[in-house]
Design a protein around this motif. Structure first.
Motif, PDB file in Angstrom:
ATOM      1  N   ILE A  33       0.836  -1.199   0.000  1.00  0.00           N
ATOM      2  CA  ILE A  33       0.000   0.000   0.000  1.00  0.00           C
ATOM      3  C   ILE A  33       0.872   1.250   0.000  1.00  0.00           C
ATOM      4  O   ILE A  33       0.645   2.178  -0.778  1.00  0.00           O
ATOM      5  CB  ILE A  33      -0.965  -0.013   1.198  1.00  0.00           C
ATOM      6  CG1 ILE A  33      -2.000  -1.116   0.997  1.00  0.00           C
ATOM      7  CG2 ILE A  33      -1.632   1.347   1.397  1.00  0.00           C
ATOM      8  CD1 ILE A  33      -2.705  -1.549   2.258  1.00  0.00           C
ATOM      9  N   ILE A  34       1.886   1.266   0.853  1.00  0.00           N
ATOM     10  CA  ILE A  34       2.773   2.430   0.922  1.00  0.00           C
ATOM     11  C   ILE A  34       3.473   2.640  -0.417  1.00  0.00           C
ATOM     12  O   ILE A  34       3.529   3.759  -0.940  1.00  0.00           O
ATOM     13  CB  ILE A  34       3.781   2.274   2.076  1.00  0.00           C
ATOM     14  CG1 ILE A  34       3.047   2.346   3.422  1.00  0.00           C
ATOM     15  CG2 ILE A  34       4.874   3.338   1.999  1.00  0.00           C
ATOM     16  CD1 ILE A  34       3.870   1.910   4.622  1.00  0.00           C
ATOM     17  N   TRP A  45      -8.068   4.005  -6.292  1.00  0.00           N
ATOM     18  CA  TRP A  45      -8.977   3.991  -5.148  1.00  0.00           C
ATOM     19  C   TRP A  45      -8.946   2.638  -4.450  1.00  0.00           C
ATOM     20  O   TRP A  45      -9.257   2.535  -3.269  1.00  0.00           O
ATOM     21  CB  TRP A  45     -10.397   4.347  -5.577  1.00  0.00           C
ATOM     22  CG  TRP A  45     -10.513   5.809  -5.844  1.00  0.00           C
ATOM     23  CD1 TRP A  45     -10.499   6.430  -7.057  1.00  0.00           C
ATOM     24  CD2 TRP A  45     -10.596   6.850  -4.870  1.00  0.00           C
ATOM     25  NE1 TRP A  45     -10.578   7.796  -6.901  1.00  0.00           N
ATOM     26  CE2 TRP A  45     -10.647   8.084  -5.552  1.00  0.00           C
ATOM     27  CE3 TRP A  45     -10.630   6.868  -3.480  1.00  0.00           C
ATOM     28  CZ2 TRP A  45     -10.732   9.307  -4.907  1.00  0.00           C
ATOM     29  CZ3 TRP A  45     -10.720   8.090  -2.829  1.00  0.00           C
ATOM     30  CH2 TRP A  45     -10.770   9.282  -3.539  1.00  0.00           C
ATOM     31  N   GLU A  46      -8.573   1.589  -5.180  1.00  0.00           N
ATOM     32  CA  GLU A  46      -8.440   0.266  -4.561  1.00  0.00           C
ATOM     33  C   GLU A  46      -7.349   0.298  -3.487  1.00  0.00           C
ATOM     34  O   GLU A  46      -7.484  -0.337  -2.438  1.00  0.00           O
ATOM     35  CB  GLU A  46      -8.122  -0.799  -5.611  1.00  0.00           C
ATOM     36  CG  GLU A  46      -9.280  -1.103  -6.539  1.00  0.00           C
ATOM     37  CD  GLU A  46     -10.505  -1.602  -5.784  1.00  0.00           C
ATOM     38  OE1 GLU A  46     -10.367  -2.437  -4.867  1.00  0.00           O
ATOM     39  OE2 GLU A  46     -11.610  -1.138  -6.111  1.00  0.00           O
ATOM     40  N   ARG A  52      -7.116   1.617   4.041  1.00  0.00           N
ATOM     41  CA  ARG A  52      -7.954   1.899   5.211  1.00  0.00           C
ATOM     42  C   ARG A  52      -8.261   0.629   5.989  1.00  0.00           C
ATOM     43  O   ARG A  52      -8.331   0.650   7.212  1.00  0.00           O
ATOM     44  CB  ARG A  52      -9.253   2.607   4.792  1.00  0.00           C
ATOM     45  CG  ARG A  52      -9.045   4.047   4.499  1.00  0.00           C
ATOM     46  CD  ARG A  52      -8.686   4.811   5.779  1.00  0.00           C
ATOM     47  NE  ARG A  52      -7.826   5.932   5.462  1.00  0.00           N
ATOM     48  CZ  ARG A  52      -6.864   6.394   6.231  1.00  0.00           C
ATOM     49  NH1 ARG A  52      -6.610   5.853   7.395  1.00  0.00           N
ATOM     50  NH2 ARG A  52      -6.121   7.403   5.871  1.00  0.00           N
ATOM     51  N   VAL A  53      -8.438  -0.475   5.278  1.00  0.00           N
ATOM     52  CA  VAL A  53      -8.693  -1.753   5.962  1.00  0.00           C
ATOM     53  C   VAL A  53      -7.470  -2.146   6.791  1.00  0.00           C
ATOM     54  O   VAL A  53      -7.595  -2.485   7.984  1.00  0.00           O
ATOM     55  CB  VAL A  53      -9.047  -2.866   4.945  1.00  0.00           C
ATOM     56  CG1 VAL A  53      -9.031  -4.238   5.607  1.00  0.00           C
ATOM     57  CG2 VAL A  53     -10.400  -2.594   4.320  1.00  0.00           C
ATOM     58  N   VAL A  54      -6.298  -2.089   6.180  1.00  0.00           N
ATOM     59  CA  VAL A  54      -5.073  -2.477   6.892  1.00  0.00           C
ATOM     60  C   VAL A  54      -4.800  -1.499   8.038  1.00  0.00           C
ATOM     61  O   VAL A  54      -4.428  -1.914   9.143  1.00  0.00           O
ATOM     62  CB  VAL A  54      -3.872  -2.581   5.929  1.00  0.00           C
ATOM     63  CG1 VAL A  54      -2.575  -2.822   6.684  1.00  0.00           C
ATOM     64  CG2 VAL A  54      -4.108  -3.695   4.913  1.00  0.00           C
ATOM     65  N   ALA A  55      -5.007  -0.215   7.802  1.00  0.00           N
ATOM     66  CA  ALA A  55      -4.823   0.769   8.877  1.00  0.00           C
ATOM     67  C   ALA A  55      -5.785   0.491  10.028  1.00  0.00           C
ATOM     68  O   ALA A  55      -5.404   0.589  11.204  1.00  0.00           O
ATOM     69  CB  ALA A  55      -5.019   2.188   8.342  1.00  0.00           C
ATOM     70  N   ALA A  95       1.073   7.790   4.129  1.00  0.00           N
ATOM     71  CA  ALA A  95       1.087   7.434   2.706  1.00  0.00           C
ATOM     72  C   ALA A  95      -0.266   7.722   2.061  1.00  0.00           C
ATOM     73  O   ALA A  95      -0.339   8.288   0.962  1.00  0.00           O
ATOM     74  CB  ALA A  95       1.458   5.960   2.536  1.00  0.00           C
ATOM     75  N   LEU A  96      -1.343   7.349   2.750  1.00  0.00           N
ATOM     76  CA  LEU A  96      -2.679   7.576   2.199  1.00  0.00           C
ATOM     77  C   LEU A  96      -3.025   9.062   2.132  1.00  0.00           C
ATOM     78  O   LEU A  96      -3.609   9.523   1.139  1.00  0.00           O
ATOM     79  CB  LEU A  96      -3.720   6.819   3.021  1.00  0.00           C
ATOM     80  CG  LEU A  96      -3.660   5.295   2.868  1.00  0.00           C
ATOM     81  CD1 LEU A  96      -4.464   4.613   3.954  1.00  0.00           C
ATOM     82  CD2 LEU A  96      -4.124   4.869   1.481  1.00  0.00           C
TER      83      LEU A  96
END
Length: 144
Positions: A33-34, A45-46, A52-55, A95-96
């Motif tokens: 993700i990062i 957007w995926e 967000r799920v992992v966070a 990152a997000l």
């Protein structure tokens, strides 16, 4: 019922190990993700959804680990595990936020493109997993 100190420590270490095992298992997804957020151009957007799920999972693990902190002078220090989990969560969040900013600037874009992953703290968390397993075994328990 009151547990003897060795059994109580063994139970706390076992619970902490379970949290660390789950956190380490998430590292590969967090890294992806990062790195995905740091690619030139628009970020998918995926990646945002997955991030967000992992966070959220790291946030839950941070809370569980914080609930397990107890004063000890023996390795591994539970508070350090909490700090590392918060670091993992912070890196994902950063990152997000950089990939999906409220406003764009050259400085923020350079920062976004420079992110390469979780870095040394990810290695430290994996090492603490090994330390926890060793400590549990030394106390006569069976690591999960």
């Amino acid at each position: 019922m009151r547990l003897d100190p060795a059994t109580a420590e063994l139970m706390r270490l076992g619970a902490l190990l379970e949290v660390v095992v789950q956190a380490v298992a998430l590292q590969e997804r967090a890294e992806a993700i990062i790195v995905g957020c740091a690619q030139p151009g628009d970020t998918s957007w995926e990646i945002a959804r997955s991030g967000r799920v992992v966070a959220g999972q790291y946030s839950t693990l941070c809370g569980w680990a914080a609930d397990l902190v107890w004063p000890t002078d023996r390795p591994p220090p539970p508070q350090r595990i909490v700090e590392l989990l918060r670091y993992h969560l912070g890196m994902l969040d950063t990152a997000l936020k950089l990939a999906f900013p409220q406003y764009r600037s050259d400085r923020l874009e350079r920062r976004r493109l420079s992110m390469t992953g979780l870095g040394a703290p990810a290695n430290e968390l994996r090492e603490l997993e090994t330390t926890l397993r060793t400590r549990i075994t030394a106390l006569g328990g069976t690591p999960t």
